[in-house]
Design a protein around this motif. Structure first.
Motif, short mmCIF file in Angstrom:
data_model
loop_
_atom_site.label_atom_id
_atom_site.label_comp_id
_atom_site.label_asym_id
_atom_site.label_seq_id
_atom_site.Cartn_x
_atom_site.Cartn_y
_atom_site.Cartn_z
N SER A 92 17.61 30.96 -16.67
CA SER A 92 16.61 31.38 -15.69
C SER A 92 17.11 31.29 -14.26
N LYS A 131 8.00 35.07 -12.03
CA LYS A 131 7.57 36.24 -12.77
C LYS A 131 8.73 36.80 -13.61
N ASN A 179 11.48 35.25 -14.56
CA ASN A 179 11.87 34.28 -15.60
C ASN A 179 10.96 34.40 -16.82
N ALA A 180 9.71 34.68 -16.58
CA ALA A 180 8.74 34.77 -17.68
C ALA A 180 8.82 36.10 -18.42
N GLU A 181 9.25 37.17 -17.74
CA GLU A 181 9.17 38.50 -18.32
C GLU A 181 10.49 39.07 -18.81
N ARG A 214 15.29 34.02 -20.04
CA ARG A 214 14.53 32.96 -20.69
C ARG A 214 15.39 31.76 -21.03
#
Length: 470
Positions: free
Chosen positions: A89, A77, A79-81, A86
């Motif tokens: 990570s 979560k 890493n994605a937000e 990005r």
């Protein structure tokens, strides 16, 4: 986020072997733990309810698997937000490793076994589950030994020979436990025997920079949050399934039992202050009324015709009469699974992150206030209403006595002859009483609940077979 220095293993081997370019150093750490005997033994260590009662209830192994999964989900979560993650990570294998390893050092019979061993070891370096985890990973597991390695112990033991960053992910408490104490009382930290190793872990992770006052890596923080989420939610599920609790019972107790409510309020306030709130702010946030309101909020989805605000007291009689709805949560697997799944999802959504440019490894991870209140209230309600209940207290008391009597038998004159051969050899090579006591402590701490009960029975009870090895 990960440099080559912290990926190096404590044996001195590089963290990424050229012959194994298909997997990272952290994936290898994960694999080594999965195959370790100490990890397998968690299947026969109690989480909340003794395993002999039912094969439904969680044990330390299944709990660790759940913590690992929740921790990895949190990392994915973030890493994605988080923009800063990005291109650098979080390593989900490393975060999952931390979840798998976090309870490795728990002795038989959980925290009561932990207190028993610390009461016996407080003059010889103490005992603590997290400290024992580091000792198992870096010393006791029999994966690697090298008498010439800088950070092996005097026997050359290197445990699983993990990377420095993986070991850092298990360091929950940045404090050396005193070698001797005048009084009993559990201290969380790491043993003095691992102090030099911990200093090297910090140096490697921070690439030579001076560590701040409080050292706790981002992976360790995520693991800690995942543990609280899993503990508060899944222990509740086991309690509901086992019939120890029902939603209406919880709501009635938090309203009418002043002692239970006072303990929950006190512990939630302490958690808020630890997160950075002032005492006055924590007192206001975790008031009696707010804690009661939080308990209602947690269970409102399964309580029909629930009202909020001024009508809450007016609807109390309806709530207390909704017995069938309350019982459904314990009896119906679909309802119970949906309930716990929703809680886990809510809690994960409440995770927050702040990137540390100077020390990325020490970036901050926390639960925002509303989510923290939910998790802490649920966790401490379960503790007060289940763990402190007479039925479980009886089991825990018995565990304390079993661990204490086994240890005392082994530490008496010639008691080491009851140890397995490899422990006898370590005991014979120990330089002083503290070292001999540590050998005995390592052996007892490594027992499962079942093995400890059996060993106790062979010492003091009716099981007199000589054909089953120790």
């Amino acid at each position: 986020m990960y440099n080559s220095v912290e990926r190096e293993r404590i044996s001195g081997e590089p963290g990424q072997e050229s012959s194994e370019a298909y997997r990272t150093a952290f994936r290898k750490d994960f694999a080594r733990l999965i195959h370790a005997p100490s990890f397998r033994r968690l299947q026969n260590k109690t989480q909340l309810y003794p395993g002999i009662e039912s094969d439904f209830f969680r044990n330390r192994l299944t709990h660790s698997l759940e913590v690992s999964q929740v921790a990895a989900t949190i990392a994915m979560k973030l890493n994605a937000e988080v923009p800063e993650l990005r291109h650098a990570s979080l390593d989900t294998d490393l975060v999952a490793f931390a979840g798998l390893a976090h309870d490795l050092g728990h002795p038989p019979f959980g925290h009561n076994g932990e207190h028993a061993l610390d009461d016996l070891m407080y003059r010889y370096g103490g005992f603590e589950g997290n400290a024992q985890t580091l000792r198992i990973l870096s010393r006791l597991e029999k994966k690697a030994a090298n008498s010439g390695a800088t950070f092996g112990d005097k026997h050359g033991r290197l445990g699983l020979d993990l990377t420095y960053r993986a070991l850092a992910a298990t360091l929950k408490y940045d404090r050396e436990i005193p070698l001797t104490r005048k009084k009993k009382g559990l201290i969380k930290g790491y043993y003095s025997s691992e102090t030099k190793l911990v200093e090297e872990i910090k140096r490697r992770v921070l690439n030579g920079s001076q560590p701040p006052a409080k050292f706790k890596t981002v992976e360790c923080q995520i693991m800690d949050i995942a543990d609280d989420i899993s503990y508060s939610t899944y222990d509740l599920e086991d309690s509901l399934k086992g019939g120890f609790l029902s939603p209406l019972q919880i709501l009635e107790d938090i309203r009418s039992n002043d002692a239970v409510r006072a303990n929950v309020v006190r512990k939630v306030r302490a958690a808020l202050m630890e997160s950075g709130q002032t005492r006055s702010a924590a007192t206001k946030t975790a008031s009696d009324d707010n804690i009661i309101a939080i308990a209602y909020y947690i269970f409102e989805q399964i309580i029909p015709e629930h009202h909020s605000g001024k009508r809450r007291d007016e609807s109390m009689q309806k709530i207390l009469s909704a017995h069938s709805a309350s019982q459904t949560l314990g009896a119906d697997g679909y309802t119970r699974t949906e309930f716990t799944s929703d809680l886990i999802g809510t809690f994960i959504e409440g995770v927050r992150f702040k990137f540390n440019e100077k020390h990325p490894a020490l970036s901050k991870v926390w639960l925002e206030e509303k989510t923290l209140l939910l998790v802490e209230t649920l966790k401490h309600l379960n503790f007060e209403l289940v763990i402190r209940s007479p039925r479980l207290r009886l089991v825990h008391f018995r565990g304390y006595e079993v661990v204490k009597k086994i240890f005392n038998a082994l530490s008496k004159e010639d008691g080491e002859s009851l140890l397995p051969k490899d422990f006898q050899e370590l005991h014979a090579q120990a330089g002083d009483k503290a070292a001999r006591m540590r050998v005995i402590c390592d052996f007892v701490a490594g027992m499962t609940d079942r093995y400890a009960a059996e060993f106790y029975e062979r010492l003091y009870g009716g099981n007199h077979t000589i054909f089953k090895p120790i």
